[in-house]
Design an enzyme around this catalytic site. Structure first.
Site, PDB file in Angstrom:
ATOM      1  N   HIS A  71      42.464  28.110  33.228  1.00 34.22           N
ATOM      2  CA  HIS A  71      41.483  27.851  34.290  1.00 34.22           C
ATOM      3  C   HIS A  71      40.083  27.781  33.697  1.00 34.22           C
ATOM      4  CE1 HIS A  71      41.272  32.219  34.005  1.00 34.22           C
ATOM      5  NE2 HIS A  71      40.204  32.239  34.778  1.00 34.22           N
ATOM      6  N   HIS A  73      37.111  29.338  33.963  1.00 35.86           N
ATOM      7  CA  HIS A  73      36.101  30.379  33.733  1.00 35.86           C
ATOM      8  C   HIS A  73      35.656  30.424  32.271  1.00 35.86           C
ATOM      9  CE1 HIS A  73      37.214  32.712  37.639  1.00 35.86           C
ATOM     10  NE2 HIS A  73      36.325  31.756  37.843  1.00 35.86           N
ATOM     11  N   ASP A  75      34.947  32.666  30.102  1.00 36.14           N
ATOM     12  CA  ASP A  75      35.614  33.506  29.092  1.00 36.14           C
ATOM     13  C   ASP A  75      37.002  32.980  28.720  1.00 36.14           C
ATOM     14  OD1 ASP A  75      36.369  34.356  31.758  1.00 36.14           O
ATOM     15  OD2 ASP A  75      37.272  36.138  30.871  1.00 36.14           O
ATOM     16  N   HIS A  76      37.360  31.810  29.250  1.00 37.65           N
ATOM     17  CA  HIS A  76      38.623  31.163  28.881  1.00 37.65           C
ATOM     18  C   HIS A  76      38.394  29.819  28.188  1.00 37.65           C
ATOM     19  CE1 HIS A  76      41.206  33.925  31.357  1.00 37.65           C
ATOM     20  NE2 HIS A  76      39.986  34.207  31.777  1.00 37.65           N
ATOM     21  N   HIS A 127      43.085  32.892  42.047  1.00 40.17           N
ATOM     22  CA  HIS A 127      41.926  33.349  41.268  1.00 40.17           C
ATOM     23  C   HIS A 127      40.909  32.203  41.182  1.00 40.17           C
ATOM     24  CE1 HIS A 127      39.702  35.460  38.137  1.00 40.17           C
ATOM     25  NE2 HIS A 127      39.847  34.423  37.335  1.00 40.17           N
ATOM     26  N   ASP A 146      44.468  34.586  34.389  1.00 44.52           N
ATOM     27  CA  ASP A 146      43.958  35.662  35.241  1.00 44.52           C
ATOM     28  C   ASP A 146      44.667  35.695  36.590  1.00 44.52           C
ATOM     29  OD1 ASP A 146      42.166  36.237  33.244  1.00 44.52           O
ATOM     30  OD2 ASP A 146      40.385  35.549  34.319  1.00 44.52           O
ATOM     31  N   HIS A 184      43.663  39.644  30.024  1.00 47.56           N
ATOM     32  CA  HIS A 184      42.773  40.816  29.919  1.00 47.56           C
ATOM     33  C   HIS A 184      43.536  42.126  29.714  1.00 47.56           C
ATOM     34  CE1 HIS A 184      38.940  38.865  30.972  1.00 47.56           C
ATOM     35  NE2 HIS A 184      39.667  38.078  31.741  1.00 47.56           N
TER      36      HIS A 184
HETATM   37 ZN   LIG Z   1      39.032  33.996  35.396  1.00 45.13          ZN
END
Ligand SMILES: [Zn+2]
Length: 272
Positions: A71, A73, A75-76, A127, A146, A184
Site C-alpha cells: 500500500h 504509505h 513507510d512502505h 487500512h 498493515d 510492524h
Molecule cells: Zn500503512
C-alpha cells in the site's frame, strides 16, 4: 536409442527461498526473499532504501529483482525510487493506489511470478482502500502489509470497519499453517490489548508471556501464523461468544453483529 531425459522445470523442486527481516525505522520490517542459488532477492515494502542497500553492499554479486508493495504509505514506499534506480528492480504494487515507480499494477486475483514462485494478489481494503496482500499458497507465505498484524490489525485510515472485517475474514480463512509476514513489530502491545479483551484466554496470556521474553532478548516476534492469529487475535475473534459478551457489555449493545463487534474493538484499541 532412448530419448534423452529432460527435467521439466514445472516438475522440478521449487526454488529454495530464505525469508529474512531487514529492520527499518522504529518498528518496520522489510521482508527479504533470498534465492541463494541464483543470488537474487526480492523485498516487500521498503519504506527506506538504506537497509536493503546495506545488505546488497555486504552481499556482492546479489541482484535485487523485485520490489513488492502492499500500500501507498510512506513507510512502505519511501525506498522504492532509490532502489529501482540503483538496481533496476521491477516494482509491483496495488493497481488502485499511487505507487512511485510501479511497473506492474496488481488487481485482486492477479498471479505474479517472483523468484520462481507464483504469488496470488488479494485485495484487502480497510487500512487503505487499495491495500493488497501477496500469498504464496504452496509455501504458505502471506505478506499482508498493515492489514493483519500479529495479535492485531491496521488502523482504519481510509476504509470502513465492514471492509476491514471482510478483508481480515478472508485472511483468517487461509490454511492455519500459513506464515504471516506483516510489516510492524507491534505484537507485544497488540497482545496486551488482546489480554484485556479476553482475560481468560490462556493461549493469549501464554503468547503474551512468550513474546515479552522474545522482545526482552531483542528477538523478532514474526512471522506469525494464521492458526495462531485465529486463536489469539481479537480482531479475528469477533464471532467468539466471550468477545461478543465483553464488547456487548462494554458498549451497551444488544445482539451486536460481528462487524459491530469488530468496529468496537478497533475503536477501543485506538485509545488503549
Ligand atoms: Zn500503512
Amino acid at each position: 536409442m532412448p530419448p534423452k531425459m529432460h527435467l521439466c522445470p514445472q516438475l522440478s523442486d521449487p526454488v529454495m527461498i530464505k525469508i529474512d527481516a531487514l529492520p527499518a525505522f522504529n518498528d518496520n520490517y522489510i521482508w527479504q526473499l533470498q534465492d541463494s542459488e541464483q543470488r537474487r532477492c526480492a523485498v516487500v515494502d521498503p519504506g527506506d532504501a538504506a537497509p536493503v542497500e546495506n545488505w546488497l553492499a555486504q552481499h556482492p554479486g546479489w541482484q535485487l529483482s523485485d520490489i513488492l508493495i502492499t500500500h501507498h504509505h510512506f513507510d512502505h514506499v519511501g525506498g522504492i525510487e532509490r532502489l529501482k534506480t540503483i538496481t533496476g528492480a521491477r516494482v509491483l504494487g496495488p493497481a488502485h493506489e499511487s505507487i512511485p515507480g510501479r511497473d506492474l499494477a496488481l488487481e485482486d486475483g492477479a498471479a505474479v511470478n517472483v523468484l520462481g514462485h507464483t504469488f496470488t494478489v488479494l485485495a484487502v481494503p480497510g487500512h487503505t482502500l487499495g491495500h493488497i496482500a501477496y500469498l504464496q499458497a504452496e509455501q504458505g507465505w502471506l505478506f499482508c502489509g498493515d492489514t493483519l498484524f500479529a495479535g492485531g490489525c491496521g488502523r482504519l485510515f481510509e476504509g470502513t470497519a465492514q471492509q476491514m472485517h471482510s478483508s481480515l475474514s478472508r485472511l483468517a480463512a487461509l490454511p492455519a499453517a500459513t506464515q504471516v509476514y506483516c510489516t510492524h513489530e507491534y505484537t507485544l502491545s497488540n497482545l496486551r490489548f488482546a489480554n484485556a479483551v479476553e482475560p481468560e484466554n490462556t493461549e493469549i496470556s501464554e503468547r503474551l508471556q512468550q513474546v515479552s521474553q522474545w522482545r526482552e532478548n531483542g528477538q523478532i516476534s514474526l512471522p506469525s501464523s494464521i492458526g495462531l492469529e485465529r486463536a489469539t487475535n481479537p480482531f479475528l475473534r469477533s464471532a467468539e461468544p466471550t468477545v461478543i459478551a465483553h464488547i456487548a457489555e462494554r458498549e451497551g449493545l444488544d445482539q451486536p453483529s460481528p462487524v459491530q463487534i469488530f468496529a468496537a474493538l478497533r475503536r477501543w484499541k485506538d485509545t488503549f
